[in-house]
Design a protein around this motif. Structure first.
Motif, PDB file in Angstrom:
ATOM      1  N   ALA A  15       0.836  -1.204   0.000  1.00  0.00           N
ATOM      2  CA  ALA A  15       0.000   0.000   0.000  1.00  0.00           C
ATOM      3  C   ALA A  15       0.870   1.253   0.000  1.00  0.00           C
ATOM      4  CB  ALA A  15      -0.932  -0.010   1.204  1.00  0.00           C
ATOM      5  N   THR A  16       1.948   1.218   0.785  1.00  0.00           N
ATOM      6  CA  THR A  16       2.837   2.366   0.839  1.00  0.00           C
ATOM      7  C   THR A  16       3.518   2.601  -0.509  1.00  0.00           C
ATOM      8  OG1 THR A  16       3.243   1.913   3.172  1.00  0.00           O
ATOM      9  CG2 THR A  16       4.763   3.392   2.093  1.00  0.00           C
ATOM     10  N   SER A  17       3.969   1.529  -1.150  1.00  0.00           N
ATOM     11  CA  SER A  17       4.620   1.703  -2.452  1.00  0.00           C
ATOM     12  C   SER A  17       3.622   2.172  -3.504  1.00  0.00           C
ATOM     13  CB  SER A  17       5.298   0.403  -2.884  1.00  0.00           C
ATOM     14  OG  SER A  17       4.322  -0.602  -3.101  1.00  0.00           O
ATOM     15  N   PHE A  18       2.388   1.644  -3.459  1.00  0.00           N
ATOM     16  CA  PHE A  18       1.362   2.079  -4.415  1.00  0.00           C
ATOM     17  C   PHE A  18       1.043   3.561  -4.216  1.00  0.00           C
ATOM     18  CE2 PHE A  18      -3.163   2.784  -5.402  1.00  0.00           C
ATOM     19  CZ  PHE A  18      -3.106   2.576  -6.762  1.00  0.00           C
ATOM     20  N   LEU A  19       0.848   3.981  -2.970  1.00  0.00           N
ATOM     21  CA  LEU A  19       0.552   5.384  -2.707  1.00  0.00           C
ATOM     22  C   LEU A  19       1.740   6.280  -3.079  1.00  0.00           C
ATOM     23  CD1 LEU A  19      -1.396   5.136   0.664  1.00  0.00           C
ATOM     24  CD2 LEU A  19      -2.306   5.687  -1.605  1.00  0.00           C
ATOM     25  N   GLY A  20       2.948   5.789  -2.894  1.00  0.00           N
ATOM     26  CA  GLY A  20       4.136   6.547  -3.284  1.00  0.00           C
ATOM     27  C   GLY A  20       4.202   6.737  -4.785  1.00  0.00           C
ATOM     28  N   GLN A  21       3.871   5.684  -5.538  1.00  0.00           N
ATOM     29  CA  GLN A  21       3.857   5.790  -7.002  1.00  0.00           C
ATOM     30  C   GLN A  21       2.788   6.774  -7.471  1.00  0.00           C
ATOM     31  OE1 GLN A  21       5.761   4.460  -9.466  1.00  0.00           O
ATOM     32  NE2 GLN A  21       7.144   3.740  -7.877  1.00  0.00           N
ATOM     33  N   VAL A  22       1.612   6.679  -6.878  1.00  0.00           N
ATOM     34  CA  VAL A  22       0.523   7.582  -7.270  1.00  0.00           C
ATOM     35  C   VAL A  22       0.911   9.017  -6.946  1.00  0.00           C
ATOM     36  CG1 VAL A  22      -1.851   8.262  -6.741  1.00  0.00           C
ATOM     37  CG2 VAL A  22      -1.291   5.861  -7.083  1.00  0.00           C
ATOM     38  N   ALA A  23       1.468   9.231  -5.755  1.00  0.00           N
ATOM     39  CA  ALA A  23       1.832  10.592  -5.346  1.00  0.00           C
ATOM     40  C   ALA A  23       2.944  11.152  -6.227  1.00  0.00           C
ATOM     41  CB  ALA A  23       2.257  10.605  -3.884  1.00  0.00           C
ATOM     42  N   SER A  24       3.909  10.340  -6.596  1.00  0.00           N
ATOM     43  CA  SER A  24       5.028  10.867  -7.383  1.00  0.00           C
ATOM     44  C   SER A  24       4.663  11.107  -8.837  1.00  0.00           C
ATOM     45  CB  SER A  24       6.226   9.919  -7.294  1.00  0.00           C
ATOM     46  OG  SER A  24       5.918   8.686  -7.910  1.00  0.00           O
ATOM     47  N   HIS A  25       3.664  10.393  -9.367  1.00  0.00           N
ATOM     48  CA  HIS A  25       3.298  10.566 -10.774  1.00  0.00           C
ATOM     49  C   HIS A  25       2.091  11.482 -10.970  1.00  0.00           C
ATOM     50  CE1 HIS A  25       6.238   7.870 -12.367  1.00  0.00           C
ATOM     51  NE2 HIS A  25       5.871   6.909 -11.533  1.00  0.00           N
ATOM     52  N   GLU A  26       1.184  11.508 -10.033  1.00  0.00           N
ATOM     53  CA  GLU A  26      -0.050  12.275 -10.214  1.00  0.00           C
ATOM     54  C   GLU A  26       0.055  13.689  -9.652  1.00  0.00           C
ATOM     55  OE1 GLU A  26      -2.607  11.248 -12.014  1.00  0.00           O
ATOM     56  OE2 GLU A  26      -1.527   9.393 -12.393  1.00  0.00           O
ATOM     57  N   LEU A  27       0.865  13.875  -8.651  1.00  0.00           N
ATOM     58  CA  LEU A  27       1.001  15.209  -8.074  1.00  0.00           C
ATOM     59  C   LEU A  27       2.117  15.953  -8.790  1.00  0.00           C
ATOM     60  CD1 LEU A  27       0.734  14.343  -4.285  1.00  0.00           C
ATOM     61  CD2 LEU A  27      -1.042  15.235  -5.771  1.00  0.00           C
ATOM     62  N   VAL A  28       1.763  17.078  -9.378  1.00  0.00           N
ATOM     63  CA  VAL A  28       2.751  17.882 -10.091  1.00  0.00           C
ATOM     64  C   VAL A  28       2.850  19.234  -9.398  1.00  0.00           C
ATOM     65  CG1 VAL A  28       2.410  16.734 -12.294  1.00  0.00           C
ATOM     66  CG2 VAL A  28       1.021  18.710 -11.715  1.00  0.00           C
ATOM     67  N   PRO A  29       3.991  19.867  -9.468  1.00  0.00           N
ATOM     68  CA  PRO A  29       4.086  21.199  -8.856  1.00  0.00           C
ATOM     69  C   PRO A  29       3.195  22.193  -9.588  1.00  0.00           C
ATOM     70  CG  PRO A  29       6.139  20.600  -9.956  1.00  0.00           C
ATOM     71  CD  PRO A  29       5.236  19.416 -10.037  1.00  0.00           C
ATOM     72  N   PRO A  30       2.688  23.173  -8.882  1.00  0.00           N
ATOM     73  CA  PRO A  30       1.792  24.144  -9.527  1.00  0.00           C
ATOM     74  C   PRO A  30       2.538  25.018 -10.530  1.00  0.00           C
ATOM     75  CG  PRO A  30       2.246  24.771  -7.260  1.00  0.00           C
ATOM     76  CD  PRO A  30       2.862  23.420  -7.477  1.00  0.00           C
ATOM     77  N   ASP A  31       1.795  25.501 -11.473  1.00  0.00           N
ATOM     78  CA  ASP A  31       2.327  26.385 -12.509  1.00  0.00           C
ATOM     79  C   ASP A  31       2.658  27.748 -11.889  1.00  0.00           C
ATOM     80  OD1 ASP A  31       2.973  27.327 -15.012  1.00  0.00           O
ATOM     81  OD2 ASP A  31       0.909  27.880 -15.514  1.00  0.00           O
ATOM     82  N   PRO A  32       3.814  28.340 -12.190  1.00  0.00           N
ATOM     83  CA  PRO A  32       4.161  29.648 -11.612  1.00  0.00           C
ATOM     84  C   PRO A  32       3.142  30.747 -11.938  1.00  0.00           C
ATOM     85  CG  PRO A  32       6.088  28.662 -12.607  1.00  0.00           C
ATOM     86  CD  PRO A  32       4.926  27.788 -12.964  1.00  0.00           C
ATOM     87  N   ASP A  33       2.521  30.683 -13.111  1.00  0.00           N
ATOM     88  CA  ASP A  33       1.503  31.679 -13.460  1.00  0.00           C
ATOM     89  C   ASP A  33       0.290  31.570 -12.540  1.00  0.00           C
ATOM     90  OD1 ASP A  33       3.029  32.711 -15.506  1.00  0.00           O
ATOM     91  OD2 ASP A  33       2.193  31.324 -16.997  1.00  0.00           O
ATOM     92  N   LYS A  34      -0.096  30.347 -12.205  1.00  0.00           N
ATOM     93  CA  LYS A  34      -1.238  30.155 -11.295  1.00  0.00           C
ATOM     94  C   LYS A  34      -0.893  30.640  -9.897  1.00  0.00           C
ATOM     95  CE  LYS A  34      -3.607  26.567 -13.704  1.00  0.00           C
ATOM     96  NZ  LYS A  34      -4.930  26.060 -13.612  1.00  0.00           N
ATOM     97  N   ILE A  35       0.351  30.404  -9.473  1.00  0.00           N
ATOM     98  CA  ILE A  35       0.772  30.895  -8.163  1.00  0.00           C
ATOM     99  C   ILE A  35       0.686  32.413  -8.123  1.00  0.00           C
ATOM    100  CG2 ILE A  35       2.740  31.115  -6.601  1.00  0.00           C
ATOM    101  CD1 ILE A  35       3.627  28.354  -7.493  1.00  0.00           C
ATOM    102  N   GLU A  36       1.132  33.076  -9.203  1.00  0.00           N
ATOM    103  CA  GLU A  36       1.076  34.528  -9.267  1.00  0.00           C
ATOM    104  C   GLU A  36      -0.360  35.026  -9.265  1.00  0.00           C
ATOM    105  OE1 GLU A  36       2.841  38.203 -11.969  1.00  0.00           O
ATOM    106  OE2 GLU A  36       3.077  36.148 -12.644  1.00  0.00           O
ATOM    107  N   GLN A  37      -1.238  34.347 -10.016  1.00  0.00           N
ATOM    108  CA  GLN A  37      -2.645  34.748 -10.051  1.00  0.00           C
ATOM    109  C   GLN A  37      -3.282  34.610  -8.674  1.00  0.00           C
ATOM    110  OE1 GLN A  37      -4.368  32.294 -13.107  1.00  0.00           O
ATOM    111  NE2 GLN A  37      -3.666  33.618 -14.757  1.00  0.00           N
ATOM    112  N   TYR A  38      -3.010  33.492  -7.990  1.00  0.00           N
ATOM    113  CA  TYR A  38      -3.569  33.311  -6.650  1.00  0.00           C
ATOM    114  C   TYR A  38      -2.997  34.345  -5.682  1.00  0.00           C
ATOM    115  CZ  TYR A  38      -5.960  29.000  -7.893  1.00  0.00           C
ATOM    116  OH  TYR A  38      -6.792  28.082  -8.460  1.00  0.00           O
ATOM    117  N   GLY A  39      -1.737  34.691  -5.847  1.00  0.00           N
ATOM    118  CA  GLY A  39      -1.141  35.728  -5.015  1.00  0.00           C
ATOM    119  C   GLY A  39      -1.838  37.065  -5.205  1.00  0.00           C
ATOM    120  N   HIS A  40      -2.122  37.417  -6.460  1.00  0.00           N
ATOM    121  CA  HIS A  40      -2.831  38.666  -6.736  1.00  0.00           C
ATOM    122  C   HIS A  40      -4.240  38.636  -6.144  1.00  0.00           C
ATOM    123  CE1 HIS A  40       0.142  40.631  -9.184  1.00  0.00           C
ATOM    124  NE2 HIS A  40       0.258  39.584  -9.985  1.00  0.00           N
ATOM    125  N   LEU A  41      -4.910  37.496  -6.257  1.00  0.00           N
ATOM    126  CA  LEU A  41      -6.259  37.382  -5.697  1.00  0.00           C
ATOM    127  C   LEU A  41      -6.246  37.532  -4.180  1.00  0.00           C
ATOM    128  CD1 LEU A  41      -7.819  34.484  -7.798  1.00  0.00           C
ATOM    129  CD2 LEU A  41      -8.449  36.891  -7.816  1.00  0.00           C
TER     130      LEU A  41
END
Length: 90
Positions: A15-41
């Motif tokens: 279960a730990t290895s499966f969750l690690g694989q899912v987390a490493s492949h499905e979770l991506v860092p946010p786009d810098p443009d989106k971070i800037e937009q959220y910061g402005h908001l």
């Protein structure tokens, strides 16, 4: 889980290895443009909250009382505003 048993220990590893694989492949860092937009908001929301708070606070303040005194009580070098506008200050 059941890590005290051999099957539980293996299930925990899987279960730990499966969750690690899912987390490493499905979770991506946010786009810098989106971070800037959220910061402005966030900044706009904070400015709006502070502005509304200050406006309400100002509206709820009690007005200051104005003490009217006769012009004769003013010092000699001070000219009342009405006379200065009309040109009577001479």
């Amino acid at each position: 889980m059941f890590s005290s048993t051999k099957a539980g220990h293996m299930a925990h590893i899987m279960a730990t290895s499966f969750l690690g694989q899912v987390a490493s492949h499905e979770l991506v860092p946010p786009d810098p443009d989106k971070i800037e937009q959220y910061g402005h908001l966030i900044i706009q929301a904070l400015v709006a909250i502070v502005t509304i708070w200050a406006t309400v606070r100002k509206a709820l303040q009690k007005p200051e009382t104005v003490v009217k005194i006769p012009a004769e009580a003013l010092p000699g070098d001070v000219v009342p505003a009405d006379n200065a506008r009309r040109g009577d200050a001479d």
